[in-house]
Design an enzyme around this catalytic site. Structure first.
Site, PDB file in Angstrom:
ATOM      1  N   ASP A 227      82.523  26.731  16.795  1.00 45.33           N
ATOM      2  CA  ASP A 227      81.402  26.051  17.430  1.00 45.33           C
ATOM      3  C   ASP A 227      80.454  25.457  16.380  1.00 45.33           C
ATOM      4  O   ASP A 227      80.117  26.122  15.395  1.00 45.33           O
ATOM      5  CB  ASP A 227      80.640  27.100  18.268  1.00 45.33           C
ATOM      6  CG  ASP A 227      79.606  26.501  19.181  1.00 45.33           C
ATOM      7  OD1 ASP A 227      79.991  25.748  20.086  1.00 45.33           O
ATOM      8  OD2 ASP A 227      78.406  26.787  18.989  1.00 45.33           O
ATOM      9  N   GLU A 288      84.777  22.104  15.880  1.00 47.01           N
ATOM     10  CA  GLU A 288      83.930  21.276  16.744  1.00 47.01           C
ATOM     11  C   GLU A 288      82.875  20.677  15.830  1.00 47.01           C
ATOM     12  O   GLU A 288      81.882  21.323  15.479  1.00 47.01           O
ATOM     13  CB  GLU A 288      83.247  22.106  17.838  1.00 47.01           C
ATOM     14  CG  GLU A 288      82.491  21.200  18.812  1.00 47.01           C
ATOM     15  CD  GLU A 288      81.132  21.691  19.266  1.00 47.01           C
ATOM     16  OE1 GLU A 288      80.630  21.194  20.272  1.00 47.01           O
ATOM     17  OE2 GLU A 288      80.535  22.573  18.606  1.00 47.01           O
TER      18      GLU A 288
HETATM   19  C1  GLC Z   1      78.582  23.708  21.093  1.00 46.92           C
HETATM   20  C2  GLC Z   1      79.050  24.129  22.455  1.00 46.92           C
HETATM   21  C3  GLC Z   1      77.921  23.953  23.411  1.00 46.92           C
HETATM   22  C4  GLC Z   1      76.766  24.826  22.979  1.00 46.92           C
HETATM   23  C5  GLC Z   1      76.375  24.522  21.544  1.00 46.92           C
HETATM   24  C6  GLC Z   1      75.495  25.601  20.987  1.00 46.92           C
HETATM   25  O1  GLC Z   1      78.325  22.367  21.043  1.00 46.92           O
HETATM   26  O2  GLC Z   1      80.193  23.426  22.797  1.00 46.92           O
HETATM   27  O3  GLC Z   1      78.298  24.248  24.719  1.00 46.92           O
HETATM   28  O4  GLC Z   1      75.664  24.626  23.807  1.00 46.92           O
HETATM   29  O5  GLC Z   1      77.490  24.456  20.707  1.00 46.92           O
HETATM   30  O6  GLC Z   1      76.260  26.762  20.755  1.00 46.92           O
END
Ligand code: GLC
Length: 584
Positions: A227, A288
């Protein structure tokens, strides 16, 4: 006549990407994202859970995916739907127990599905034991040094340490009351105030997360989706920044700001890679990292770093043939340069579903949620284009990620009552952003039955809109032309034709404007997506393998592809690649 039937439908081919013989599963997999809160609820509390997932895994095996990625199910106050982790080594009671996790993993593996779990290293919950200790300890203590605590600016430190804004809206700093009751330091949170950022310059933080990875690797997970992978390290001195702190939009100079994509993050992933490589079984790391630039994204998947990085450039490309062609070519060039697969994706739990994005007047724009008073997507057009977009994605070489419910053609819920919303982005933006709840509504498994088969009691943590009955799995399964059957057949063909490891050529079709349609060839398969303009005709000698919508033949026998359609066809026999001609 024969000569005509045999001639290729293209005027030229430009090679873009070579086929690969590399057999590693993560180079070619289709991964299905399960959002545990909304997948299947076994105990009737209205929130999906691990036993619910276990009971429904056969759906994913029947669909034909290779792996599952689970969004967080860890102990959490659920301020950000579990992306606020209070204990990285345990399951939140709302989702079940560690034993439930083990049972889910065993069932997935028995079905031949790999399991990727989320790891959330940028921040913790404010209920994490570390943060509680940090609040109880004085400024300058070792407990505070795990997070980003700073003195404020201005008189009595009343101003935040810098001007950063939270991605969810409002300032990125919150001031704490010191244990003696006085107003004290500030802590950084790129997201909600209840998601304090960790300090990744602290070796203790690094050590802890390597142990967290080992904890789940020892239990048998096949990998991690990381994440906010680009956020862990902040620029030295935490300089002010006048750009927009957002997951997608960067500053005017093209950078994403001093809080993102700093060089130091890469060293973290090299050490994580070493942790994974010590385990058998080809375990993976998925980044991500919301970056504007494909080449910056590719740096996360260089040799010795991660395996995959979501291709958000593909997701954010509007419904436009030239832009679509360009992003496919640029994506493959960027990932080929570092020897990694490209990781295509169209929807996830953070964005408006592509069925709805593609039905907006500005098709493919990326609003931060859609409310009833906003422009409403054209549902029919959106679904039609979404099916076409997906069918293109599944023909591209590399990895594809699907988000739960897209196989049912689920739309974004754009009529959700504001009282039902739960996304912190809705609250922190003061209602300026609808937020992400519209893509997180629990799945409809059956047209009838409580909560459309989601929960035995009919409870559902977000209300399901009436349209979900039409999209339920049980009204689509076995029905030719349904979105579910389109996905299932496309996945089977993708596997059978080995498209994920295939080569890619750009194709120019005779008489077709390049601004109207994108034509590609993967191995022998011609993949044509018609964005707009006149129907595209493919000569009679072409065999239709699959199409996202009905494709007719005209009186000359040509295939007629209307705008909003993708088709996979085999070109006339004589135009096929040598290997196919010998086996044909
Ligand atoms: C990422 C997740 C999202 C979350 C953010 C903070 O982007 O996909 O859903 O709110 O991180 O953890």
């Amino acid at each position: 006549m024969d000569a005509l039937l045999d001639s290729p439908p293209w005027t030229s081919l430009f090679p873009v990407h070579p086929a690969t013989t590399d057999a590693q599963w993560w180079r070619t997999a289709v991964v299905y994202q399960v959002y545990p809160r909304s997948f299947a609820d076994s105990d009737g509390d209205g929130v999906g859970d691990l036993p619910g997932i276990t009971a429904r895994l056969d759906h994913l095996a029947a669909l034909g995916v290779d792996a599952v990625w689970l969004s967080p199910f860890y102990t959490s106050p659920q301020v950000d739907a579990g992306y606020d982790v209070a204990d990285h080594r345990d399951v939140d009671p709302v989702f079940g127990t560690l034993a439930d996790f083990d049972a889910m993993l065993a069932r997935a593996h028995a079905l031949g599905l790999r399991v990727i779990v989320d790891v959330v290293p940028n921040h913790t919950s404010d209920e994490h034991a570390w943060f509680r200790r940090a609040l109880a300890a004085p400024a300058g203590s070792a407990e505070r040094a795990r997070y980003v605590f700073r003195d404020g600016r201005g008189a009595q430190g009343a101003e935040p340490p810098n001007n950063w804004r939270s991605i969810f809206g409002g300032p990125a700093w919150t001031r704490v009351a010191e244990p003696d009751g006085t107003q004290g330091q500030w802590y950084l949170h790129l997201f909600d105030a209840r998601q304090p950022d960790l300090d990744w310059t602290n070796p203790e933080v690094r050590g802890e997360f390597e142990e967290v990875l080992r904890f789940w690797l020892d239990r048998g997970v096949d990998g991690f989706r990381v994440d906010v992978a680009h956020g862990l390290v902040k620029a030295d001195g935490l300089p002010d920044w006048d750009g927009t702190t957002a997951m997608v939009e960067g500053g005017a100079d093209g950078t994403t700001g001093p809080m993102f994509d700093q060089e130091g993050v890469h060293e973290i992933y090299r050490s994580w890679r070493a942790v994974l490589d010590a385990y058998p079984g080809d375990r993976v790391l998925v980044a991500e990292a919301w970056l504007d630039s494909l080449s910056r994204t590719a740096r996360y998947v260089r040799p010795g770093e991660m395996h995959q990085a979501f291709n958000f450039a593909y997701l954010t490309t509007p419904w436009d043939a030239d832009r679509n062609r360009q992003v496919v070519v640029d994506s493959l060039a960027a990932s080929d340069a570092v020897g990694a697969p490209t990781t295509w994706v169209l929807s996830n739990h953070d964005v408006v579903r592509h069925t709805s994005r593609l039905g907006l007047a500005d098709a493919g724009s990326l609003p931060k949620g859609i409310r009833a008073l906003d422009e409403q997507p054209d549902a029919e057009l959106g679904l039609r284009r979404a099916r076409a977009a997906t069918l293109q994605m599944l023909a591209l070489p590399g990895v594809a990620y699907l988000y739960q419910g897209e196989e049912l053609g689920l739309p974004e819920d754009t009529a959700m009552p504001d009282e039902a919303r739960q996304d912190p982005a809705w609250f922190r933006s003061g209602g300026l952003e609808a937020g992400r709840d519209g893509c997180r509504v629990p799945l409809p498994w059956s047209a009838d039955g409580p909560a459309h088969g989601f929960s035995p009691t009919g409870r559902s943590w977000l209300p399901q809109p009436p349209s979900f009955a039409r999209h339920a799995l049980d009204v689509q399964r076995g029905v030719p032309g349904s979105t579910y059957e389109l996905y299932r057949r496309a996945l089977a063909l993708r596997r059978h034709l080995q498209l994920a490891s295939g080569s890619l050529d750009l194709v120019e079709l005779a008489g077709v404007g390049t601004s109207d349609a994108v034509a590609l060839r993967n191995r022998d398969v011609l993949v044509v997506t018609v964005h707009r303009g006149a129907p595209v005709l493919l000569p009679a000698g072409c065999d239709l393998l699959i199409a996202s919508d009905d494709v007719a033949r005209d009186e000359a026998g040509s295939l007629v592809l209307e705008p909003g359609t993708t088709a996979w066809v085999l070109p006339p026999r004589a135009a096929r690649l040598p290997h196919a001609r010998t086996t044909g």
